[in-house]
Design a protein around this motif. Structure first.
Motif, PDB file in Angstrom:
ATOM      1  N   THR A 119      -5.934  14.814   1.064  1.00  0.00           N
ATOM      2  CA  THR A 119      -5.578  13.469   1.514  1.00  0.00           C
ATOM      3  C   THR A 119      -4.630  13.533   2.706  1.00  0.00           C
ATOM      4  O   THR A 119      -4.742  12.760   3.662  1.00  0.00           O
ATOM      5  CB  THR A 119      -4.900  12.695   0.362  1.00  0.00           C
ATOM      6  OG1 THR A 119      -5.663  12.884  -0.819  1.00  0.00           O
ATOM      7  CG2 THR A 119      -4.838  11.215   0.666  1.00  0.00           C
TER       8      THR A 119
ATOM      9  N   GLU B  80       1.456   7.277  -6.140  1.00  0.00           N
ATOM     10  CA  GLU B  80       0.418   8.299  -6.362  1.00  0.00           C
ATOM     11  C   GLU B  80       0.968   9.694  -6.104  1.00  0.00           C
ATOM     12  O   GLU B  80       0.678  10.637  -6.839  1.00  0.00           O
ATOM     13  CB  GLU B  80      -0.775   8.042  -5.426  1.00  0.00           C
ATOM     14  CG  GLU B  80      -1.794   7.100  -6.016  1.00  0.00           C
ATOM     15  CD  GLU B  80      -2.905   6.783  -5.018  1.00  0.00           C
ATOM     16  OE1 GLU B  80      -3.226   7.679  -4.208  1.00  0.00           O
ATOM     17  OE2 GLU B  80      -3.420   5.655  -5.036  1.00  0.00           O
ATOM     18  N   VAL B  81       1.773   9.812  -5.034  1.00  0.00           N
ATOM     19  CA  VAL B  81       2.356  11.121  -4.710  1.00  0.00           C
ATOM     20  C   VAL B  81       3.242  11.608  -5.859  1.00  0.00           C
ATOM     21  O   VAL B  81       3.129  12.760  -6.302  1.00  0.00           O
ATOM     22  CB  VAL B  81       3.170  11.049  -3.395  1.00  0.00           C
ATOM     23  CG1 VAL B  81       3.945  12.346  -3.179  1.00  0.00           C
ATOM     24  CG2 VAL B  81       2.248  10.788  -2.217  1.00  0.00           C
TER      25      VAL B  81
ATOM     26  N   TYR C  20       0.988   4.243  -2.514  1.00  0.00           N
ATOM     27  CA  TYR C  20       0.772   5.603  -2.027  1.00  0.00           C
ATOM     28  C   TYR C  20       1.843   6.542  -2.562  1.00  0.00           C
ATOM     29  O   TYR C  20       1.537   7.617  -3.079  1.00  0.00           O
ATOM     30  CB  TYR C  20       0.778   5.601  -0.485  1.00  0.00           C
ATOM     31  CG  TYR C  20       0.744   6.978   0.108  1.00  0.00           C
ATOM     32  CD1 TYR C  20      -0.430   7.738   0.102  1.00  0.00           C
ATOM     33  CD2 TYR C  20       1.898   7.540   0.658  1.00  0.00           C
ATOM     34  CE1 TYR C  20      -0.454   9.013   0.624  1.00  0.00           C
ATOM     35  CE2 TYR C  20       1.885   8.823   1.189  1.00  0.00           C
ATOM     36  CZ  TYR C  20       0.712   9.553   1.173  1.00  0.00           C
ATOM     37  OH  TYR C  20       0.687  10.806   1.689  1.00  0.00           O
ATOM     38  N   TRP C  21       3.111   6.106  -2.456  1.00  0.00           N
ATOM     39  CA  TRP C  21       4.190   6.973  -2.943  1.00  0.00           C
ATOM     40  C   TRP C  21       4.161   7.135  -4.464  1.00  0.00           C
ATOM     41  O   TRP C  21       4.493   8.191  -4.994  1.00  0.00           O
ATOM     42  CB  TRP C  21       5.556   6.450  -2.474  1.00  0.00           C
ATOM     43  CG  TRP C  21       5.745   6.757  -1.012  1.00  0.00           C
ATOM     44  CD1 TRP C  21       5.782   5.860   0.021  1.00  0.00           C
ATOM     45  CD2 TRP C  21       5.852   8.052  -0.419  1.00  0.00           C
ATOM     46  NE1 TRP C  21       5.905   6.518   1.218  1.00  0.00           N
ATOM     47  CE2 TRP C  21       5.952   7.861   0.985  1.00  0.00           C
ATOM     48  CE3 TRP C  21       5.860   9.346  -0.929  1.00  0.00           C
ATOM     49  CZ2 TRP C  21       6.069   8.925   1.873  1.00  0.00           C
ATOM     50  CZ3 TRP C  21       5.982  10.412  -0.043  1.00  0.00           C
ATOM     51  CH2 TRP C  21       6.090  10.192   1.343  1.00  0.00           C
TER      52      TRP C  21
ATOM     53  N   THR D 129       0.838  -1.210   0.000  1.00  0.00           N
ATOM     54  CA  THR D 129       0.000   0.000   0.000  1.00  0.00           C
ATOM     55  C   THR D 129       0.865   1.249   0.000  1.00  0.00           C
ATOM     56  O   THR D 129       0.546   2.233  -0.649  1.00  0.00           O
ATOM     57  CB  THR D 129      -0.946   0.052   1.215  1.00  0.00           C
ATOM     58  OG1 THR D 129      -0.454  -0.850   2.185  1.00  0.00           O
ATOM     59  CG2 THR D 129      -2.366  -0.292   0.821  1.00  0.00           C
ATOM     60  N   SER D 130       1.970   1.208   0.761  1.00  0.00           N
ATOM     61  CA  SER D 130       2.792   2.400   0.861  1.00  0.00           C
ATOM     62  C   SER D 130       3.491   2.672  -0.475  1.00  0.00           C
ATOM     63  O   SER D 130       3.681   3.822  -0.860  1.00  0.00           O
ATOM     64  CB  SER D 130       3.797   2.271   2.003  1.00  0.00           C
ATOM     65  OG  SER D 130       5.051   1.880   1.530  1.00  0.00           O
TER      66      SER D 130
ATOM     67  N   ASN E 259      -5.331  12.103   6.388  1.00  0.00           N
ATOM     68  CA  ASN E 259      -4.434  11.113   6.994  1.00  0.00           C
ATOM     69  C   ASN E 259      -4.108  11.454   8.434  1.00  0.00           C
ATOM     70  O   ASN E 259      -3.930  10.570   9.274  1.00  0.00           O
ATOM     71  CB  ASN E 259      -3.132  11.019   6.186  1.00  0.00           C
ATOM     72  CG  ASN E 259      -3.302  10.087   4.995  1.00  0.00           C
ATOM     73  OD1 ASN E 259      -4.305   9.395   4.878  1.00  0.00           O
ATOM     74  ND2 ASN E 259      -2.323  10.081   4.109  1.00  0.00           N
TER      75      ASN E 259
END
Lengths: 116, 100
Positions: free
Chosen positions: B61, B9-10, B6-7, B2-3, B65
């Protein structure tokens, strides 16, 4: 290179005192017709006439000088880097080297968008 | 996993903002240099379409968080982003028909 401008025409243009003065001055930095008129000691009309002929041969390019107040004015920059003539083996050869045309990204973008 | 996603996406979001700003800035320079109204609308449209919604959803987001009790804001943020994108597209459409 424009089709209606052959080597002889460039030679004839270079024979002109004012055309040479314009090419010399604008090889250092772009200048307005007004500045050129002072530098070359010629009337603005003469300068414009020579610039028209130089533009026909793609030896000078027109640029828009943006001003903060919105009153942009036109400046001219030399595109001619060198012109050489050689006589060899019974032939005359002329070589023209032009500076790479450098169109600003923003200007190209504007032109592309407006041409859509 | 997931991380990593997530990164990913960033990175995509930041790259989109940067590219959107670059194109929008060049359109803005085109407007300034050529006195072109259509370029003015195009630059506004591009920035509204890319940089603003991405920044908004990214910041949103991030806030959610750290403040999970604000999670119900997410829908509104999404709606706001979509609306800003629509306005951006509107500007671009208008710039196509606006005279230079």
């Amino acid at each position: 290179m424009s089709e209606d401008c052959d080597d002889e025409k460039v030679l004839a243009l270079l024979d002109d005192e004012y055309a040479r003065a314009i090419l010399t001055a604008t090889s250092a930095e772009p200048m307005s017709a007004q500045t050129l008129s002072e530098r070359c000691d010629a009337s603005v009309t003469t300068i414009y006439r020579r610039i028209d002929r130089l533009k026909e041969c793609d030896l000078v390019e027109e640029q828009l000088q943006p001003q903060p107040d919105g009153n942009h004015y036109k400046v001219y920059a030399s595109r001619l880097e060198s012109f050489s003539v050689s006589f060899e083996d019974g032939e005359m050869r002329a070589d023209i080297t032009r500076a790479e045309a450098e169109e600003d990204v923003a200007d190209r973008f504007t032109r592309m968008w407006q041409d859509l | 996993m997931t991380s990593l996603l997530y990164w990913g996406e960033v990175v995509v979001a930041v790259a989109s903002v940067v590219l959107g700003l670059v194109i929008g800035y060049q359109a803005y320079r085109g407007f300034r240099r050529n006195d072109s109204r259509s370029m003015q609308y195009l630059s506004l449209g591009l920035i509204f379409l890319t940089a603003v919604p991405f920044t908004l959803s990214f910041v949103g987001t991030l806030v959610i968080n750290f403040q999970p009790d604000l999670a119900n804001l997410e829908r509104y943020l999404l709606a706001a982003s979509r609306t800003i994108q629509l306005v951006g597209l509107g500007f671009i459409t208008y710039s196509l028909y606006e005279k230079p």
